[in-house]
Design an enzyme around this catalytic site. Structure first.
Site, PDB file in Angstrom:
ATOM      1  N   ASN A  77       0.868  -1.183   0.000  1.00 43.71           N
ATOM      2  CA  ASN A  77       0.000   0.000   0.000  1.00 43.71           C
ATOM      3  C   ASN A  77       0.904   1.232   0.000  1.00 43.71           C
ATOM      4  O   ASN A  77       1.487   1.564   1.028  1.00 43.71           O
ATOM      5  CB  ASN A  77      -0.893  -0.035   1.260  1.00 43.71           C
ATOM      6  CG  ASN A  77      -1.689   1.246   1.430  1.00 43.71           C
ATOM      7  OD1 ASN A  77      -1.839   2.026   0.491  1.00 43.71           O
ATOM      8  ND2 ASN A  77      -2.210   1.465   2.636  1.00 43.71           N
ATOM      9  N   TRP A  78       0.995   1.864  -1.154  1.00 43.74           N
ATOM     10  CA  TRP A  78       1.900   3.025  -1.265  1.00 43.74           C
ATOM     11  C   TRP A  78       1.346   4.258  -0.575  1.00 43.74           C
ATOM     12  O   TRP A  78       2.032   5.260  -0.449  1.00 43.74           O
ATOM     13  CB  TRP A  78       2.151   3.351  -2.742  1.00 43.74           C
ATOM     14  CG  TRP A  78       2.977   2.349  -3.492  1.00 43.74           C
ATOM     15  CD1 TRP A  78       3.396   1.121  -3.048  1.00 43.74           C
ATOM     16  CD2 TRP A  78       3.477   2.472  -4.831  1.00 43.74           C
ATOM     17  NE1 TRP A  78       4.125   0.491  -4.026  1.00 43.74           N
ATOM     18  CE2 TRP A  78       4.195   1.297  -5.139  1.00 43.74           C
ATOM     19  CE3 TRP A  78       3.385   3.459  -5.804  1.00 43.74           C
ATOM     20  CZ2 TRP A  78       4.816   1.086  -6.367  1.00 43.74           C
ATOM     21  CZ3 TRP A  78       3.996   3.254  -7.030  1.00 43.74           C
ATOM     22  CH2 TRP A  78       4.710   2.080  -7.311  1.00 43.74           C
ATOM     23  N   LYS A  79       0.087   4.241  -0.183  1.00 40.81           N
ATOM     24  CA  LYS A  79      -0.593   5.428   0.359  1.00 40.81           C
ATOM     25  C   LYS A  79      -0.419   6.598  -0.614  1.00 40.81           C
ATOM     26  O   LYS A  79      -0.280   6.376  -1.820  1.00 40.81           O
ATOM     27  CB  LYS A  79      -0.075   5.754   1.758  1.00 40.81           C
ATOM     28  CG  LYS A  79      -0.029   4.525   2.672  1.00 40.81           C
ATOM     29  CD  LYS A  79       0.083   4.894   4.095  1.00 40.81           C
ATOM     30  CE  LYS A  79       0.322   3.653   4.915  1.00 40.81           C
ATOM     31  NZ  LYS A  79      -0.005   3.829   6.300  1.00 40.81           N
TER      32      LYS A  79
ATOM     33  N   GLY B 194       2.396   2.395  10.661  1.00 37.88           N
ATOM     34  CA  GLY B 194       3.332   3.502  10.458  1.00 37.88           C
ATOM     35  C   GLY B 194       4.051   3.937  11.715  1.00 37.88           C
ATOM     36  O   GLY B 194       4.651   5.015  11.754  1.00 37.88           O
TER      37      GLY B 194
ATOM     38  N   GLU C  45      -6.900   4.789   7.896  1.00 38.02           N
ATOM     39  CA  GLU C  45      -6.779   6.214   7.538  1.00 38.02           C
ATOM     40  C   GLU C  45      -8.057   6.706   6.860  1.00 38.02           C
ATOM     41  O   GLU C  45      -8.449   7.860   7.034  1.00 38.02           O
ATOM     42  CB  GLU C  45      -5.539   6.421   6.646  1.00 38.02           C
ATOM     43  CG  GLU C  45      -4.255   6.272   7.449  1.00 38.02           C
ATOM     44  CD  GLU C  45      -3.075   5.699   6.684  1.00 38.02           C
ATOM     45  OE1 GLU C  45      -3.096   5.709   5.435  1.00 38.02           O
ATOM     46  OE2 GLU C  45      -2.126   5.220   7.336  1.00 38.02           O
TER      47      GLU C  45
ATOM     48  N   GLU D 238      -5.292  -4.853  10.894  1.00 37.64           N
ATOM     49  CA  GLU D 238      -4.284  -3.805  11.043  1.00 37.64           C
ATOM     50  C   GLU D 238      -4.550  -3.030  12.333  1.00 37.64           C
ATOM     51  O   GLU D 238      -5.348  -2.070  12.334  1.00 37.64           O
ATOM     52  CB  GLU D 238      -4.345  -2.842   9.859  1.00 37.64           C
ATOM     53  CG  GLU D 238      -4.048  -3.472   8.530  1.00 37.64           C
ATOM     54  CD  GLU D 238      -3.484  -2.444   7.548  1.00 37.64           C
ATOM     55  OE1 GLU D 238      -2.391  -2.679   7.034  1.00 37.64           O
ATOM     56  OE2 GLU D 238      -4.121  -1.412   7.330  1.00 37.64           O
TER      57      GLU D 238
ATOM     58  N   HIS E 186      -9.448   1.160   5.064  1.00 36.36           N
ATOM     59  CA  HIS E 186      -8.164   1.344   5.753  1.00 36.36           C
ATOM     60  C   HIS E 186      -8.390   2.293   6.931  1.00 36.36           C
ATOM     61  O   HIS E 186      -9.224   3.199   6.858  1.00 36.36           O
ATOM     62  CB  HIS E 186      -7.141   1.922   4.761  1.00 36.36           C
ATOM     63  CG  HIS E 186      -5.746   1.946   5.307  1.00 36.36           C
ATOM     64  ND1 HIS E 186      -5.314   2.910   6.186  1.00 36.36           N
ATOM     65  CD2 HIS E 186      -4.698   1.108   5.109  1.00 36.36           C
ATOM     66  CE1 HIS E 186      -4.051   2.662   6.501  1.00 36.36           C
ATOM     67  NE2 HIS E 186      -3.649   1.578   5.869  1.00 36.36           N
TER      68      HIS E 186
ATOM     69  N   SER F 261       3.471  -1.949  10.360  1.00 31.35           N
ATOM     70  CA  SER F 261       4.928  -1.951  10.531  1.00 31.35           C
ATOM     71  C   SER F 261       5.576  -3.302  10.208  1.00 31.35           C
ATOM     72  O   SER F 261       6.496  -3.742  10.907  1.00 31.35           O
ATOM     73  CB  SER F 261       5.306  -1.479  11.946  1.00 31.35           C
ATOM     74  OG  SER F 261       4.847  -0.160  12.148  1.00 31.35           O
TER      75      SER F 261
ATOM     76  N   GLY G  59       2.783  -1.110   4.318  1.00 29.74           N
ATOM     77  CA  GLY G  59       2.804   0.303   3.946  1.00 29.74           C
ATOM     78  C   GLY G  59       4.223   0.764   3.638  1.00 29.74           C
ATOM     79  O   GLY G  59       4.751   0.527   2.552  1.00 29.74           O
ATOM     80  N   GLY G  60       4.868   1.382   4.619  1.00 30.24           N
ATOM     81  CA  GLY G  60       6.191   1.994   4.431  1.00 30.24           C
ATOM     82  C   GLY G  60       7.201   1.101   3.721  1.00 30.24           C
ATOM     83  O   GLY G  60       7.889   1.547   2.787  1.00 30.24           O
TER      84      GLY G  60
HETATM   85  C1  PEP Z   1      -0.687   0.256   5.905  1.00 29.87           C
HETATM   86  O1  PEP Z   1      -0.569   1.288   5.269  1.00 29.87           O
HETATM   87  O2  PEP Z   1      -1.669  -0.445   5.732  1.00 29.87           O
HETATM   88  C2  PEP Z   1       0.376  -0.111   6.841  1.00 29.87           C
HETATM   89  C3  PEP Z   1       0.259  -1.225   7.498  1.00 29.87           C
HETATM   90  O3  PEP Z   1       1.443   0.745   6.955  1.00 29.87           O
HETATM   91  P1  PEP Z   1       2.868   0.404   7.638  1.00 29.87           P
HETATM   92  O4  PEP Z   1       3.331  -0.913   7.083  1.00 29.87           O
HETATM   93  O5  PEP Z   1       3.757   1.542   7.226  1.00 29.87           O
HETATM   94  O6  PEP Z   1       2.657   0.332   9.109  1.00 29.87           O
END
Ligand code: PEP
Length: 253
Positions: free
Chosen positions: A12-14, A175, A99, A169, A97, A213, A234-235
């Site tokens: 997930n590049w956000k 993040g 967010e 999640e 998500h 994470s 994500g990251g």
């Molecule tokens: C996400 O964006 O769904 C996520 C889990 O981000 P991260 O891996 O950066 O915590």
């Protein structure tokens, strides 16, 4: 014989990237070998879906989206419909998500509507659920996740729900660099599977991903757990080496 669920790793590049940076990341991801054991998908921001499709064509990595409109089409300025995503060649879509829920105010009802629309169109919905830190500390984690699942089950029904991928999640792990321990994650994944089973869903078929994470270092420890069927990343999905290592860890199980 029990059929093993193939692992699924989604990046997930956000709201990150630009044409130039994406091109080099995608060119590296193109080189990823295919595996019988893992399916790999990246979800760039909407404007870059076509770029990703073009560069990843013929590779082992497919392309999804981060969101879809809760409406089918019409006067909804700024929204992107599920059928547009299909038109661009997306195979799946992330829905609900944390967010989207916390920043954009998406309710369980909106999330359920989006899941139903995605299913109707043949786009695989990745339904995100998870509790905040305060909810976990208050002992409410399972109740919160159950309510998020029930909101969707009430709208799509148990039969169709087996086509949904669930991504657990925990909000406190997204993040933050603070991952749930593999045991904490497994407990929640087993709870989710048991709840789906109790609700009449063919739960052994359902993939349940962990997100929060995930890194190349912790992925192998998460992926050995029996109810963890992959990850929503994500990251670490913005760095080709980390993302490839996470996918390799899934393929190694
Ligand atoms: C996400 O964006 O769904 C996520 C889990 O981000 P991260 O891996 O950066 O915590």
């Amino acid at each position: 014989m029990l059929k093993v669920r193939k692992k699924l790793v989604i990046g997930n590049w956000k709201m990150n990237g630009c044409l130039e940076r994406n091109a080099s990341l995608l060119a590296e991801l193109r080189l990823m070998g295919s595996s019988e054991r893992v399916e790999v998908v990246v979800c760039p921001p909407f404007p870059y879906v076509s770029q990703a499709k073009e560069i990843l064509a013929g590779s082992a990595v497919s392309v999804g989206a981060q969101n879809l409109s809760s409406f089918k089409d019409g006067a909804y300025t700024g929204d992107v419909s599920g059928s547009m995503l299909l038109d661009l060649g997306c195979s799946l879509v992330i829905v609900g998500h944390s967010e989207r829920r916390s920043v954009f105010g998406e309710t369980d009802h909106v999330v359920a509507t989006k899941v139903a629309l995605a299913l109707e169109l043949g786009l695989k919905p990745i339904l995100c659920v998870g509790e905040t830190l305060a909810q976990r500390e208050a002992g409410e984690a399972e109740a919160v996740v159950q309510a998020q699942l029930d909101g969707v089950l009430a709208v799509v029904g148990a039969a169709l729900a087996s086509d949904v991928v669930v991504a657990y999640e925990p909000v406190w792990a997204i993040g933050t660099g603070r991952t749930a321990t593999p045991d904490q994650a497994e407990v929640m994944h087993a709870f989710i599977r048991a709840h789906l089973e109790r609700s009449g869903v063919a739960a052994q078929k359902v993939k349940i991903l962990y997100g929060g994470s995930v890194t190349a270092a912790n992925a192998p420890l998460l992926f050995v757990k029996p109810d963890i069927d992959g990850a929503l990343v994500g990251g670490a999905s913005l760095v080709a080496e980390s993302f490839s290592l996470i996918c390799a860890a899934a393929a190694a199980i």
